[in-house]
Design a protein around this motif. Structure first.
Motif, mmCIF file in Angstrom:
data_model
loop_
_atom_site.group_PDB
_atom_site.id
_atom_site.type_symbol
_atom_site.label_atom_id
_atom_site.label_comp_id
_atom_site.label_asym_id
_atom_site.label_seq_id
_atom_site.Cartn_x
_atom_site.Cartn_y
_atom_site.Cartn_z
ATOM 1 N N LYS A 19 134.719 69.751 8.985
ATOM 2 C CA LYS A 19 133.865 70.646 9.741
ATOM 3 C C LYS A 19 133.119 71.569 8.781
ATOM 4 O O LYS A 19 133.643 71.928 7.721
ATOM 5 N N PRO A 20 131.894 71.951 9.125
ATOM 6 C CA PRO A 20 131.120 72.846 8.243
ATOM 7 C C PRO A 20 131.860 74.121 7.870
ATOM 8 O O PRO A 20 131.722 74.606 6.739
ATOM 9 N N ALA A 21 132.662 74.659 8.790
ATOM 10 C CA ALA A 21 133.401 75.895 8.491
ATOM 11 C C ALA A 21 134.375 75.680 7.337
ATOM 12 O O ALA A 21 134.503 76.533 6.447
ATOM 13 N N ILE A 24 132.744 75.609 3.953
ATOM 14 C CA ILE A 24 132.429 76.926 3.382
ATOM 15 C C ILE A 24 133.525 77.330 2.400
ATOM 16 O O ILE A 24 133.251 77.814 1.299
ATOM 17 N N GLU A 46 125.021 78.495 1.306
ATOM 18 C CA GLU A 46 123.974 77.737 1.995
ATOM 19 C C GLU A 46 123.297 76.755 1.038
ATOM 20 O O GLU A 46 122.998 75.616 1.402
ATOM 21 N N LYS A 56 124.596 72.555 7.633
ATOM 22 C CA LYS A 56 125.298 73.790 7.312
ATOM 23 C C LYS A 56 125.913 74.446 8.544
ATOM 24 O O LYS A 56 125.530 74.161 9.689
ATOM 25 N N TYR A 57 126.836 75.333 8.298
ATOM 26 C CA TYR A 57 127.442 76.151 9.350
ATOM 27 C C TYR A 57 126.379 77.085 9.911
ATOM 28 O O TYR A 57 125.508 77.574 9.177
ATOM 29 N N SER A 58 126.460 77.360 11.188
ATOM 30 C CA SER A 58 125.387 78.101 11.855
ATOM 31 C C SER A 58 125.215 79.529 11.346
ATOM 32 O O SER A 58 124.093 80.035 11.251
ATOM 33 N N ILE A 60 126.837 81.479 8.227
ATOM 34 C CA ILE A 60 127.726 81.560 7.075
ATOM 35 C C ILE A 60 128.158 82.990 6.800
ATOM 36 O O ILE A 60 129.326 83.272 6.522
ATOM 37 N N TYR A 63 130.870 84.082 9.175
ATOM 38 C CA TYR A 63 132.141 83.399 8.885
ATOM 39 C C TYR A 63 132.853 84.065 7.707
ATOM 40 O O TYR A 63 134.057 84.333 7.760
#
Length: 256
Positions: A19-21, A24, A46, A56-58, A60, A63
Motif C-alpha cells: 500500500k502507498p502508506a 512512505i 513524493e 503516491k499516497y494522497s 504524505i 501521514y
C-alpha cells in the motif's frame, strides 16, 4: 538518486502489492539511511514515488505528521525534526529486517553507531566501538560475544553498586551446588555464578523484570550457539538485533 532508489525498491518484498502508506515508511528509510540525509520531507517522499513510477499516497504530509504522534497503544513511527522526519529507531530496524537481501553494512552501522553516543561510560563506549568494528568487517560472531560480555559485565557493575543487598538476599536462598559463594563481596565474585543462574537470581531478587529476563535468556542461547566453532551461521540482521536489543534494553536502561 534514480539509480539508488531503483536498486533499493528491488529489496522491498512484494513491492507492487504494498500500500502507498507503507511505501512512505520505506522511502523515509531510503532517504535517511541509504542516502544518509538528516531528515526526510514530504516533498522528498513524493519524489521517491515519482522516480519509481508508483501511485503516491494522497496526503504524505498528513501521514507523516499523524504517525509522529504517540498514542496510548502504539509508539510513533517517525520523529519530527526541524527539517522534516526521521524513522523512530524501532521502526527503522523493523523495516531493515524486511529487506530481501538483508541490511548492507553501511546501513546497519548507521543504527549501531547511533548507540555509541548514548553510552556514557568511556570504557564501555570503547568496548562497544570495537564490537561494532568487528561487525563491520564481517566478524559477526566476535561482535555477538563482545556485546554479551559488555552487557553481562554492565549488569554485574549495576548490581554491585546499586542492588547488592537484594542480590545477596536471593543468593542466600540458592540451592544450586555449583555456586559456592553466599554473598557478593567483590566484583570478581560474580564470575563464580553461571550466567544462566545469574540471570535467574537477578530476576528472583526483583532487579530485572521478567521481560528483561526473557531477553537475556534468549540472547545467552544465541551467544552460546555462536561462541564455539560450528557450521551455524549468523546473519547481519540477527547480529544487529542482538546488539541493539541488549544495548538499548540493558546497558542503557540500568544506569550505574
Amino acid at each position: 538518486m534514480k539509480e539508488d532508489i531503483d536498486e533499493f525498491v528491488q529489496q522491498i518484498p512484494n513491492i507492487t502489492e504494498q500500500k502507498p502508506a507503507i511505501l512512505i515508511d520505506y522511502f523515509v528509510y531510503f532517504i535517511t539511511v541509504i542516502l544518509k540525509e538528516d531528515s526526510s520531507t514530504p516533498a522528498g517522499v513524493e519524489r521517491c514515488f515519482e522516480l519509481v513510477r508508483i501511485q503516491k499516497y494522497s496526503n504524505i504530509s498528513s501521514y507523516l505528521s499523524r504517525n509522529s504522534k504517540r498514542s496510548k497503544s502504539t509508539a510513533p513511527k517517525f520523529l519530527k525534526t526541524k527539517a522534516g522526519y526521521q524513522l523512530e529507531r524501532g521502526a527503522e530496524l523493523e523495516i531493515q529486517k524486511t529487506l530481501h537481501i538483508g541490511p548492507a553494512r553501511q546501513e546497519t552501522s548507521h543504527l549501531l553507531r547511533g548507540l555509541l553516543a548514548e553510552v556514557s561510560s568511556q570504557h564501555k563506549r570503547a568496548f562497544l566501538q570495537e564490537a561494532i568494528d568487528c561487525y563491520e568487517i564481517g566478524a559477526k560472531r566476535a561482535s555477538v560475544v563482545m556485546v554479551w560480555i559488555l552487557t553481562i559485565n554492565h549488569l554485574y557493575e549495576y548490581i554491585f553498586h546499586n542492588q547488592r543487598s537484594s542480590f545477596d538476599g536471593a543468593l542466600s536462598k540458592n540451592n544450586d551446588k555449583r555456586i559456592k559463594i553466599t554473598k557478593i563481596s567483590k566484583m570478581d565474585d560474580f564470575s563464580e555464578i553461571p550466567e544462566g543462574k545469574f540471570i535467574e537470581l537477578a530476576r528472583s531478587a526483583g532487579i530485572i523484570s521478567n521481560d528483561i529476563r526473557k531477553i537475556l535468556d534468549v540472547k545467552l542461547g544465541i551467544r552460546n550457539s555462536y561462541a564455539h566453532p560450528s557450521n551455524v551461521t549468523i546473519s547481519d540482521v540477527k547480529a544487529t538485533d542482538f546488539i541493539i536489543d541488549l544495548v538499548e534494553n540493558v546497558v542503557l536502561k540500568y544506569e550505574v
